[in-house]
Each structure stands twice: as structure tokens, then as C-alpha cells.
Design a protein around this motif. Sequence first.
Motif, short mmCIF file in Angstrom:
data_model
loop_
_atom_site.label_atom_id
_atom_site.label_comp_id
_atom_site.label_asym_id
_atom_site.label_seq_id
_atom_site.Cartn_x
_atom_site.Cartn_y
_atom_site.Cartn_z
N ALA A 24 0.83 -1.20 0.00
CA ALA A 24 0.00 0.00 0.00
C ALA A 24 0.86 1.25 0.00
N SER A 25 0.40 2.25 -0.71
CA SER A 25 1.06 3.55 -0.69
C SER A 25 0.00 4.64 -0.69
N GLY A 26 0.37 5.78 -0.13
CA GLY A 26 -0.57 6.88 -0.07
C GLY A 26 -1.51 6.83 1.12
N PHE A 27 -1.43 5.76 1.90
CA PHE A 27 -2.24 5.64 3.11
C PHE A 27 -1.61 4.57 3.98
N THR A 28 -2.01 4.53 5.23
CA THR A 28 -1.51 3.49 6.12
C THR A 28 -2.56 2.41 6.29
N LEU A 29 -2.09 1.17 6.26
CA LEU A 29 -3.00 0.03 6.35
C LEU A 29 -3.61 -0.14 7.73
N ASP A 30 -3.07 0.55 8.73
CA ASP A 30 -3.49 0.31 10.12
C ASP A 30 -5.00 0.40 10.31
N TYR A 31 -5.67 1.25 9.53
CA TYR A 31 -7.08 1.50 9.75
C TYR A 31 -7.98 0.82 8.72
N TYR A 32 -7.41 -0.13 8.00
CA TYR A 32 -8.14 -0.76 6.91
C TYR A 32 -8.20 -2.27 7.07
N ASP A 33 -9.37 -2.83 6.77
CA ASP A 33 -9.45 -4.26 6.51
C ASP A 33 -8.89 -4.49 5.10
N ILE A 34 -8.16 -5.58 4.95
CA ILE A 34 -7.60 -5.93 3.65
C ILE A 34 -8.09 -7.30 3.23
N SER A 52 -8.54 -8.24 9.37
CA SER A 52 -9.10 -7.01 9.91
C SER A 52 -8.00 -6.04 10.32
N ARG A 53 -8.38 -4.78 10.46
CA ARG A 53 -7.44 -3.77 10.92
C ARG A 53 -6.96 -4.10 12.34
N SER A 54 -5.83 -3.55 12.67
CA SER A 54 -5.27 -3.57 14.02
C SER A 54 -4.97 -4.97 14.56
N ILE A 55 -6.00 -5.66 15.09
CA ILE A 55 -5.70 -6.91 15.78
C ILE A 55 -5.66 -8.11 14.85
N PRO A 102 -13.75 1.68 10.73
CA PRO A 102 -13.70 2.53 11.93
C PRO A 102 -13.59 1.73 13.23
N SER A 103 -14.07 0.49 13.22
CA SER A 103 -14.11 -0.29 14.45
C SER A 103 -12.91 -1.23 14.54
N VAL A 104 -12.41 -1.41 15.75
CA VAL A 104 -11.23 -2.24 15.96
C VAL A 104 -11.58 -3.71 16.05
N TYR A 105 -12.71 -4.03 16.65
CA TYR A 105 -13.02 -5.43 16.99
C TYR A 105 -14.09 -6.03 16.07
N VAL A 106 -14.09 -5.63 14.83
CA VAL A 106 -15.05 -6.15 13.87
C VAL A 106 -14.33 -7.10 12.91
N MET A 107 -14.94 -8.26 12.66
CA MET A 107 -14.36 -9.20 11.72
C MET A 107 -14.45 -8.66 10.29
N CYS A 108 -13.43 -8.93 9.51
CA CYS A 108 -13.44 -8.49 8.12
C CYS A 108 -14.46 -9.31 7.32
#
Length: 128
Positions: A24-34, A52-55, A102-108
Motif C-alpha cells: 500500500a502507498s498513499g495511506f496506512t494500512l493500520d485502519y483498513y481491513d484488507i 481485519s485492521r489492528s488486531i 472505523p471499528s477495531v473489533y469487527v471481523m473483516c
Amino acid sequence: QLHLAESGGGLVQPGGSLRVSCAASGFTLDYYDIGWFRQAPGKEREGVACISRSIGITSYTDSVKGRFTIARDNAKNTVYLQMNSLKPEDTAFYYCAARLQPSVYVMCDLMPALYPNWGQGTRITVSS
């Protein structure tokens, strides 16, 4: 500008392994589900794996469970898909996609329509 670039595709024999990357470029993956998706000729695009993002909660479609592993390296802003025990039916174009979460604990989710940001894809052919 948000950009995703897949790499690592190619030709592999049945039973072989391959690892594809999504940088990824132009943004950080930390806040995205991939998600990783694939589309074979004449077939609809299907979800293969997502993280999912984060965890990093992961989800897989049934046909790849136990064979594929998705992982993210937020420091490198990259997501990987390790594919083992490849089968001819895994042949397809593989795409990664990002979805702001936006949510940390949501399954992708593996539904392609939920992902607005896509890479160009990389071809994987499993054949002897």
C-alpha cells in the motif's frame, strides 16, 4: 492517493506454494481491513481471505482453509497471502482490496462489493 500493488504471481505446479504481496502507498494500512480476492475466467470475483485492521482477525473461504494464510505487516504497509498445496482450480487473477474500518473489533468481510479500493491484480496459474 490511495494505491495498492500486488506482486508475486506466476506459474506454479500443483501442490506447490506461492506468496503474493499487496503493498500500500498513499495511506496506512493500520485502519483498513484488507482482502484478497480472485477471479477466474468466466467466473465472478470471489473473496479468498481477509484480515481485519489492528488486531488482525482473519477469515477464509472454505476452499482455501488450511492451505492459504493471510498476514499483515503494518510496519511495511504490506499484506501477504501465503498459498500452499495449490490446485489447478486456484488459477485466477488475484486482487487485494482495502476497506476503511472505523471499528477495531469487527471481523473483516469477504464480500467484494464492500471494498472500494483495489489493486490491478496478479495472475496465478497452477498447472503442470
